[in-house]
Write an enzyme that holds these catalytic residues in place. Structure first.
Site, PDB file in Angstrom:
ATOM      1  N   ASP A  37       0.817  -1.214   0.000  1.00  0.00           N
ATOM      2  CA  ASP A  37       0.000   0.000   0.000  1.00  0.00           C
ATOM      3  C   ASP A  37       0.852   1.266   0.000  1.00  0.00           C
ATOM      4  O   ASP A  37       2.047   1.232   0.323  1.00  0.00           O
ATOM      5  CB  ASP A  37      -0.916   0.022   1.224  1.00  0.00           C
ATOM      6  CG  ASP A  37      -2.136  -0.861   1.062  1.00  0.00           C
ATOM      7  OD1 ASP A  37      -2.400  -1.303  -0.068  1.00  0.00           O
ATOM      8  OD2 ASP A  37      -2.824  -1.116   2.066  1.00  0.00           O
ATOM      9  N   LYS A  59      -3.416   3.223  -2.689  1.00  0.00           N
ATOM     10  CA  LYS A  59      -4.523   4.114  -3.024  1.00  0.00           C
ATOM     11  C   LYS A  59      -4.373   5.382  -2.199  1.00  0.00           C
ATOM     12  O   LYS A  59      -4.296   5.339  -0.984  1.00  0.00           O
ATOM     13  CB  LYS A  59      -5.871   3.459  -2.703  1.00  0.00           C
ATOM     14  CG  LYS A  59      -6.148   2.168  -3.456  1.00  0.00           C
ATOM     15  CD  LYS A  59      -7.508   1.624  -3.056  1.00  0.00           C
ATOM     16  CE  LYS A  59      -7.842   0.363  -3.826  1.00  0.00           C
ATOM     17  NZ  LYS A  59      -6.970  -0.762  -3.447  1.00  0.00           N
ATOM     18  N   MET A 168      -8.713   8.881   9.281  1.00  0.00           N
ATOM     19  CA  MET A 168      -8.929   9.516   7.979  1.00  0.00           C
ATOM     20  C   MET A 168     -10.042  10.555   8.047  1.00  0.00           C
ATOM     21  O   MET A 168     -10.922  10.614   7.190  1.00  0.00           O
ATOM     22  CB  MET A 168      -9.249   8.442   6.923  1.00  0.00           C
ATOM     23  CG  MET A 168      -8.147   7.404   6.773  1.00  0.00           C
ATOM     24  SD  MET A 168      -8.647   5.933   5.846  1.00  0.00           S
ATOM     25  CE  MET A 168      -9.635   5.055   7.084  1.00  0.00           C
TER      26      MET A 168
END
Length: 205
Positions: A37, A59, A168
Protein backbone atom coordinates in the site's frame (compact mmCIF):
# COMPACT_ATOMS: atom_id res chain seq x y z
CA UNK A 1 7.32 -30.08 -9.30
CA UNK A 2 5.80 -26.62 -8.86
CA UNK A 3 6.38 -24.95 -5.50
CA UNK A 4 3.15 -24.43 -3.59
CA UNK A 5 2.22 -20.77 -3.37
CA UNK A 6 0.77 -18.87 -0.44
CA UNK A 7 -0.53 -15.36 0.14
CA UNK A 8 0.09 -13.54 3.40
CA UNK A 9 -2.14 -10.55 4.22
CA UNK A 10 0.23 -8.71 6.54
CA UNK A 11 -0.30 -5.66 8.71
CA UNK A 12 2.59 -3.20 8.37
CA UNK A 13 1.64 -1.42 11.58
CA UNK A 14 1.96 2.34 11.98
CA UNK A 15 4.96 2.74 9.69
CA UNK A 16 7.97 2.79 12.01
CA UNK A 17 9.94 -0.41 11.50
CA UNK A 18 10.42 -0.60 15.27
CA UNK A 19 6.72 -1.47 15.63
CA UNK A 20 6.66 -4.17 12.95
CA UNK A 21 5.77 -7.60 14.34
CA UNK A 22 8.37 -10.37 14.37
CA UNK A 23 6.09 -12.51 12.18
CA UNK A 24 5.73 -9.75 9.59
CA UNK A 25 9.48 -9.14 9.45
CA UNK A 26 10.16 -12.85 8.93
CA UNK A 27 7.64 -13.08 6.08
CA UNK A 28 9.09 -10.01 4.37
CA UNK A 29 12.57 -11.53 4.52
CA UNK A 30 11.43 -14.52 2.45
CA UNK A 31 8.85 -12.90 0.14
CA UNK A 32 9.03 -13.57 -3.57
CA UNK A 33 6.37 -11.01 -4.45
CA UNK A 34 5.54 -7.91 -2.39
CA UNK A 35 2.27 -6.11 -3.11
CA UNK A 36 2.08 -3.06 -0.88
CA UNK A 37 0.00 0.00 0.00
CA UNK A 38 0.91 3.68 -0.36
CA UNK A 39 1.22 4.26 3.39
CA UNK A 40 3.84 1.54 3.83
CA UNK A 41 7.27 3.06 4.55
CA UNK A 42 10.30 2.56 2.29
CA UNK A 43 12.29 0.99 5.12
CA UNK A 44 9.73 -1.83 5.28
CA UNK A 45 9.80 -2.56 1.55
CA UNK A 46 13.60 -2.83 1.77
CA UNK A 47 13.32 -5.83 4.09
CA UNK A 48 12.49 -8.15 1.19
CA UNK A 49 15.16 -10.12 -0.74
CA UNK A 50 16.88 -8.33 -3.65
CA UNK A 51 15.15 -10.53 -6.23
CA UNK A 52 11.67 -10.00 -4.76
CA UNK A 53 9.19 -8.44 -7.20
CA UNK A 54 7.78 -5.27 -5.60
CA UNK A 55 4.44 -3.87 -6.75
CA UNK A 56 3.11 -0.57 -5.41
CA UNK A 57 -0.69 -0.71 -5.56
CA UNK A 58 -1.37 2.04 -3.03
CA UNK A 59 -4.52 4.11 -3.02
CA UNK A 60 -4.30 7.82 -2.18
CA UNK A 61 -7.20 10.24 -2.28
CA UNK A 62 -7.39 12.29 -5.46
CA UNK A 63 -4.60 10.37 -7.20
CA UNK A 64 -4.50 7.61 -9.79
CA UNK A 65 -4.70 4.29 -7.96
CA UNK A 66 -4.80 0.58 -8.68
CA UNK A 67 -8.38 -0.76 -8.91
CA UNK A 68 -9.20 -3.29 -6.18
CA UNK A 69 -10.16 -5.90 -8.77
CA UNK A 70 -6.67 -5.63 -10.29
CA UNK A 71 -5.09 -6.17 -6.85
CA UNK A 72 -7.27 -9.25 -6.35
CA UNK A 73 -6.16 -10.59 -9.72
CA UNK A 74 -2.48 -10.05 -8.91
CA UNK A 75 -2.76 -11.97 -5.65
CA UNK A 76 -4.41 -14.94 -7.33
CA UNK A 77 -2.08 -14.88 -10.36
CA UNK A 78 1.14 -14.94 -8.35
CA UNK A 79 -0.25 -17.58 -6.02
CA UNK A 80 -0.98 -19.77 -9.04
CA UNK A 81 2.64 -19.30 -10.12
CA UNK A 82 3.69 -20.91 -6.83
CA UNK A 83 5.00 -17.67 -5.32
CA UNK A 84 5.21 -16.67 -1.68
CA UNK A 85 3.21 -13.43 -1.82
CA UNK A 86 3.17 -10.79 0.90
CA UNK A 87 0.28 -8.34 0.63
CA UNK A 88 1.52 -5.57 2.94
CA UNK A 89 -1.25 -3.34 4.21
CA UNK A 90 -0.81 -0.33 6.49
CA UNK A 91 -1.95 -0.72 10.08
CA UNK A 92 -3.94 -3.91 10.61
CA UNK A 93 -5.34 -5.74 7.56
CA UNK A 94 -8.90 -5.87 8.86
CA UNK A 95 -9.30 -2.31 10.17
CA UNK A 96 -10.66 0.05 7.49
CA UNK A 97 -8.82 -1.70 4.69
CA UNK A 98 -10.31 -3.71 1.86
CA UNK A 99 -8.87 -7.02 2.98
CA UNK A 100 -12.23 -8.79 2.91
CA UNK A 101 -12.50 -8.25 -0.85
CA UNK A 102 -9.05 -9.78 -1.26
CA UNK A 103 -9.92 -12.67 1.06
CA UNK A 104 -13.08 -13.45 -0.92
CA UNK A 105 -11.09 -13.43 -4.17
CA UNK A 106 -8.51 -15.80 -2.69
CA UNK A 107 -11.19 -18.11 -1.33
CA UNK A 108 -13.01 -18.16 -4.66
CA UNK A 109 -9.77 -19.20 -6.41
CA UNK A 110 -9.03 -21.76 -3.67
CA UNK A 111 -5.77 -20.02 -2.71
CA UNK A 112 -3.97 -20.76 0.54
CA UNK A 113 -3.61 -17.58 2.62
CA UNK A 114 -2.81 -16.37 6.12
CA UNK A 115 -3.76 -13.23 8.03
CA UNK A 116 -1.00 -11.53 10.02
CA UNK A 117 -2.09 -8.74 12.40
CA UNK A 118 -0.42 -5.35 12.62
CA UNK A 119 -0.51 -2.55 15.17
CA UNK A 120 -3.27 -0.16 14.14
CA UNK A 121 -2.96 3.61 14.48
CA UNK A 122 -6.29 3.37 16.32
CA UNK A 123 -4.28 2.12 19.30
CA UNK A 124 -0.79 3.44 18.61
CA UNK A 125 -1.50 7.10 17.80
CA UNK A 126 -3.26 7.95 21.08
CA UNK A 127 -0.68 5.96 23.05
CA UNK A 128 2.27 7.79 21.46
CA UNK A 129 0.51 11.07 22.23
CA UNK A 130 0.03 10.00 25.86
CA UNK A 131 -3.76 9.84 25.52
CA UNK A 132 -5.54 6.84 27.07
CA UNK A 133 -8.50 5.50 25.11
CA UNK A 134 -9.96 4.22 28.37
CA UNK A 135 -9.54 5.54 31.88
CA UNK A 136 -10.94 4.43 35.23
CA UNK A 137 -12.44 7.86 35.90
CA UNK A 138 -12.92 9.42 32.45
CA UNK A 139 -13.73 6.75 29.88
CA UNK A 140 -15.13 3.26 30.23
CA UNK A 141 -15.35 2.60 26.47
CA UNK A 142 -14.34 3.88 23.06
CA UNK A 143 -15.52 3.65 19.45
CA UNK A 144 -13.60 3.86 16.19
CA UNK A 145 -14.89 5.17 12.88
CA UNK A 146 -13.62 6.59 9.61
CA UNK A 147 -14.37 10.08 8.39
CA UNK A 148 -14.90 9.03 4.78
CA UNK A 149 -18.71 8.74 4.91
CA UNK A 150 -20.03 10.83 7.81
CA UNK A 151 -23.59 10.80 6.49
CA UNK A 152 -23.82 7.04 7.02
CA UNK A 153 -23.05 7.12 10.76
CA UNK A 154 -25.38 7.05 13.76
CA UNK A 155 -24.38 10.32 15.41
CA UNK A 156 -26.85 9.97 18.25
CA UNK A 157 -25.18 6.72 19.30
CA UNK A 158 -21.64 8.05 18.81
CA UNK A 159 -22.33 11.19 20.83
CA UNK A 160 -23.02 9.02 23.88
CA UNK A 161 -19.73 7.08 23.77
CA UNK A 162 -17.02 8.26 26.17
CA UNK A 163 -14.07 8.35 23.74
CA UNK A 164 -14.10 8.52 19.95
CA UNK A 165 -11.16 7.66 17.69
CA UNK A 166 -11.50 8.90 14.12
CA UNK A 167 -9.33 7.65 11.27
CA UNK A 168 -8.93 9.52 7.98
CA UNK A 169 -11.07 12.33 9.29
CA UNK A 170 -9.10 15.49 8.42
CA UNK A 171 -11.22 16.57 5.46
CA UNK A 172 -14.55 15.88 7.14
CA UNK A 173 -13.59 17.06 10.64
CA UNK A 174 -15.87 20.19 10.61
CA UNK A 175 -18.82 18.00 9.59
CA UNK A 176 -17.99 15.42 12.25
CA UNK A 177 -17.77 18.07 14.98
CA UNK A 178 -21.05 19.69 13.94
CA UNK A 179 -22.84 16.34 13.82
CA UNK A 180 -21.62 15.41 17.29
CA UNK A 181 -22.64 18.77 18.77
CA UNK A 182 -26.07 18.53 17.12
CA UNK A 183 -26.43 15.07 18.64
CA UNK A 184 -25.73 16.40 22.13
CA UNK A 185 -21.94 16.36 22.53
CA UNK A 186 -20.64 19.31 24.57
CA UNK A 187 -19.02 21.92 22.27
CA UNK A 188 -16.21 22.60 24.77
CA UNK A 189 -15.04 18.99 24.91
CA UNK A 190 -11.32 18.60 24.19
CA UNK A 191 -10.09 16.90 21.02
CA UNK A 192 -6.64 15.85 19.81
CA UNK A 193 -5.43 15.67 16.21
CA UNK A 194 -2.50 13.38 15.47
CA UNK A 195 -0.61 13.42 12.17
CA UNK A 196 2.03 10.94 10.92
CA UNK A 197 1.86 8.62 13.91
CA UNK A 198 5.31 7.15 14.78
CA UNK A 199 6.99 8.98 11.88
CA UNK A 200 9.71 11.68 12.10
CA UNK A 201 7.08 14.26 11.11
CA UNK A 202 4.65 13.15 13.84
CA UNK A 203 2.59 16.07 15.16
CA UNK A 204 0.03 16.44 17.95
CA UNK A 205 -2.52 19.26 18.08
Amino acid sequence: MMTKGKVYLVGAGVGDIAYLTVRAKKLLSTAEVLIYDALVGDDLTELVPEDCLKLDVGKRGGKVSTPQEKINQLLVAYYCQGKQVVRLKSGDPLIFGRAMEEIKALQKADCDFELVPGISSVLAAPLLAGIPLTDKSLSSCFAVFTGHQPDSLNWQALANIDTLAILMGTRSLPTIINNLINAGRHPDEAIAIIHNCSQPGQKFF
